[in-house]
Design a protein around this motif. Structure first.
Motif, PDB file in Angstrom:
ATOM      1  N   GLY A 106      -6.748 -11.979 -10.963  1.00 36.74           N
ATOM      2  CA  GLY A 106      -6.845 -11.993  -9.515  1.00 36.74           C
ATOM      3  C   GLY A 106      -6.247 -10.764  -8.871  1.00 36.74           C
ATOM      4  O   GLY A 106      -5.998  -9.760  -9.521  1.00 36.74           O
ATOM      5  N   VAL A 107      -5.983 -10.867  -7.551  1.00 38.46           N
ATOM      6  CA  VAL A 107      -5.506  -9.741  -6.751  1.00 38.46           C
ATOM      7  C   VAL A 107      -4.349 -10.213  -5.874  1.00 38.46           C
ATOM      8  O   VAL A 107      -4.405 -11.293  -5.290  1.00 38.46           O
ATOM      9  N   ASN A 156       1.992   1.222  -4.360  1.00 38.04           N
ATOM     10  CA  ASN A 156       0.934   2.227  -4.377  1.00 38.04           C
ATOM     11  C   ASN A 156      -0.404   1.604  -4.757  1.00 38.04           C
ATOM     12  O   ASN A 156      -1.187   2.168  -5.498  1.00 38.04           O
ATOM     13  N   ALA A 157      -0.654   0.425  -4.273  1.00 35.01           N
ATOM     14  CA  ALA A 157      -1.913  -0.257  -4.541  1.00 35.01           C
ATOM     15  C   ALA A 157      -2.928   0.112  -3.459  1.00 35.01           C
ATOM     16  O   ALA A 157      -2.557   0.473  -2.350  1.00 35.01           O
ATOM     17  N   PRO A 158      -4.218   0.026  -3.758  1.00 37.08           N
ATOM     18  CA  PRO A 158      -5.223   0.294  -2.723  1.00 37.08           C
ATOM     19  C   PRO A 158      -5.182  -0.770  -1.630  1.00 37.08           C
ATOM     20  O   PRO A 158      -4.534  -1.795  -1.791  1.00 37.08           O
ATOM     21  N   ALA A 159      -5.871  -0.502  -0.546  1.00 36.30           N
ATOM     22  CA  ALA A 159      -5.867  -1.428   0.585  1.00 36.30           C
ATOM     23  C   ALA A 159      -6.405  -2.807   0.213  1.00 36.30           C
ATOM     24  O   ALA A 159      -6.079  -3.796   0.852  1.00 36.30           O
ATOM     25  N   THR A 160      -7.216  -2.882  -0.842  1.00 39.62           N
ATOM     26  CA  THR A 160      -7.765  -4.171  -1.252  1.00 39.62           C
ATOM     27  C   THR A 160      -6.766  -5.014  -2.028  1.00 39.62           C
ATOM     28  O   THR A 160      -7.012  -6.173  -2.275  1.00 39.62           O
ATOM     29  N   GLY A 161      -5.646  -4.443  -2.423  1.00 43.22           N
ATOM     30  CA  GLY A 161      -4.622  -5.224  -3.111  1.00 43.22           C
ATOM     31  C   GLY A 161      -4.295  -4.683  -4.484  1.00 43.22           C
ATOM     32  O   GLY A 161      -4.834  -3.702  -4.949  1.00 43.22           O
ATOM     33  N   TYR A 162      -3.377  -5.377  -5.116  1.00 38.11           N
ATOM     34  CA  TYR A 162      -2.861  -5.012  -6.422  1.00 38.11           C
ATOM     35  C   TYR A 162      -3.541  -5.902  -7.456  1.00 38.11           C
ATOM     36  O   TYR A 162      -3.266  -7.105  -7.536  1.00 38.11           O
ATOM     37  N   ALA A 163      -4.456  -5.360  -8.248  1.00 37.10           N
ATOM     38  CA  ALA A 163      -5.244  -6.159  -9.186  1.00 37.10           C
ATOM     39  C   ALA A 163      -4.438  -6.491 -10.435  1.00 37.10           C
ATOM     40  O   ALA A 163      -3.705  -5.669 -10.950  1.00 37.10           O
ATOM     41  N   VAL A 164      -4.575  -7.730 -10.899  1.00 34.99           N
ATOM     42  CA  VAL A 164      -3.916  -8.193 -12.117  1.00 34.99           C
ATOM     43  C   VAL A 164      -5.019  -8.581 -13.098  1.00 34.99           C
ATOM     44  O   VAL A 164      -5.263  -9.746 -13.378  1.00 34.99           O
ATOM     45  N   THR A 173       0.796  -1.220   0.000  1.00 38.63           N
ATOM     46  CA  THR A 173       0.000   0.000   0.000  1.00 38.63           C
ATOM     47  C   THR A 173       0.836   1.281   0.000  1.00 38.63           C
ATOM     48  O   THR A 173       0.285   2.363  -0.067  1.00 38.63           O
ATOM     49  N   ALA A 174       2.159   1.163   0.072  1.00 39.14           N
ATOM     50  CA  ALA A 174       3.009   2.351   0.171  1.00 39.14           C
ATOM     51  C   ALA A 174       3.048   3.122  -1.137  1.00 39.14           C
ATOM     52  O   ALA A 174       2.841   2.573  -2.213  1.00 39.14           O
ATOM     53  N   ALA A 175       3.354   4.397  -1.027  1.00 35.22           N
ATOM     54  CA  ALA A 175       3.513   5.236  -2.218  1.00 35.22           C
ATOM     55  C   ALA A 175       4.779   4.826  -2.964  1.00 35.22           C
ATOM     56  O   ALA A 175       5.683   4.242  -2.387  1.00 35.22           O
ATOM     57  N   ASP A 176       4.826   5.123  -4.244  1.00 32.12           N
ATOM     58  CA  ASP A 176       5.989   4.755  -5.062  1.00 32.12           C
ATOM     59  C   ASP A 176       7.282   5.362  -4.536  1.00 32.12           C
ATOM     60  O   ASP A 176       8.347   4.757  -4.650  1.00 32.12           O
ATOM     61  N   THR A 177       7.214   6.528  -3.929  1.00 32.00           N
ATOM     62  CA  THR A 177       8.429   7.161  -3.413  1.00 32.00           C
ATOM     63  C   THR A 177       9.003   6.384  -2.238  1.00 32.00           C
ATOM     64  O   THR A 177      10.175   6.492  -1.940  1.00 32.00           O
ATOM     65  N   ALA A 178       8.183   5.592  -1.572  1.00 27.96           N
ATOM     66  CA  ALA A 178       8.656   4.786  -0.447  1.00 27.96           C
ATOM     67  C   ALA A 178       9.048   3.383  -0.904  1.00 27.96           C
ATOM     68  O   ALA A 178       9.340   2.527  -0.086  1.00 27.96           O
ATOM     69  N   GLY A 179       9.042   3.121  -2.203  1.00 25.60           N
ATOM     70  CA  GLY A 179       9.455   1.821  -2.712  1.00 25.60           C
ATOM     71  C   GLY A 179       8.335   0.810  -2.768  1.00 25.60           C
ATOM     72  O   GLY A 179       8.580  -0.377  -2.892  1.00 25.60           O
ATOM     73  N   GLY A 180       7.101   1.264  -2.681  1.00 25.99           N
ATOM     74  CA  GLY A 180       5.983   0.336  -2.697  1.00 25.99           C
ATOM     75  C   GLY A 180       5.259   0.301  -4.026  1.00 25.99           C
ATOM     76  O   GLY A 180       5.672   0.906  -5.005  1.00 25.99           O
TER      77      GLY A 180
END
Length: 142
Positions: free
Chosen positions: A91-92, A79-87, A70-77
């Motif tokens: 899936g997620v 930046n996906a929503p709390a529900t996850g990173y959708a593909v 869930t971290a912002a791109d500047t923090a090395g994450g």
């Protein structure tokens, strides 16, 4: 009297029978191929994130993968929503507990709502599939 041109009923029935036999062989083979490709795509989706997750964990020792997801791109994450990173419809990807990435399959794939989990132990990532994913072997994941 003119000779008629065309196919007889017997010839048409033979062709239909041949097409039916070929279909009976092709459909199960395609179905198995689809099942294996769905799982392989899910494993590949998570594997693409392992390098970024490893970098995140090594640089930020106080963070976990949950903050990575869930971290912002500047923090090395991601930046996906709390529900996850959708593909897409596949899936997620979400963060599990104990430094793990969990891929939950979507509703329109061969194994809906089943999971593939990558867990980090001693700088090594291990992969495990949920019990509902049966009959499919993917290299690098049991």
């Amino acid at each position: 009297m003119k000779k008629q041109k065309g196919f007889s009923l017997i010839e048409l029935l033979i062709v239909v029978g041949i097409i039916g036999a070929l279909t009976a062989i092709a459909v199960p083979a395609y179905s198995e191929y689809k099942r294996q490709s769905d799982v392989a795509a899910a494993v590949a989706s998570v594997k693409t994130l392992l390098t970024k997750a490893e970098e995140h964990l090594s640089e930020k020792t106080t963070n976990t993968l949950k903050t990575f997801i869930t971290a912002a791109d500047t923090a090395g994450g991601l930046n996906a929503p709390a529900t996850g990173y959708a593909v897409g419809e596949l899936g997620v990807i979400t963060a599990g507990t104990d430094n793990s990435l969990v891929f939950t399959m979507g509703k329109n794939v061969s194994f809906p709502d089943e999971t593939i989990t990558y867990t980090r132990t001693n700088v090594v990532w291990g992969c495990a599939m949920s019990a509902g994913i049966t009959g499919v072997e993917v290299k690098g994941c049991n």
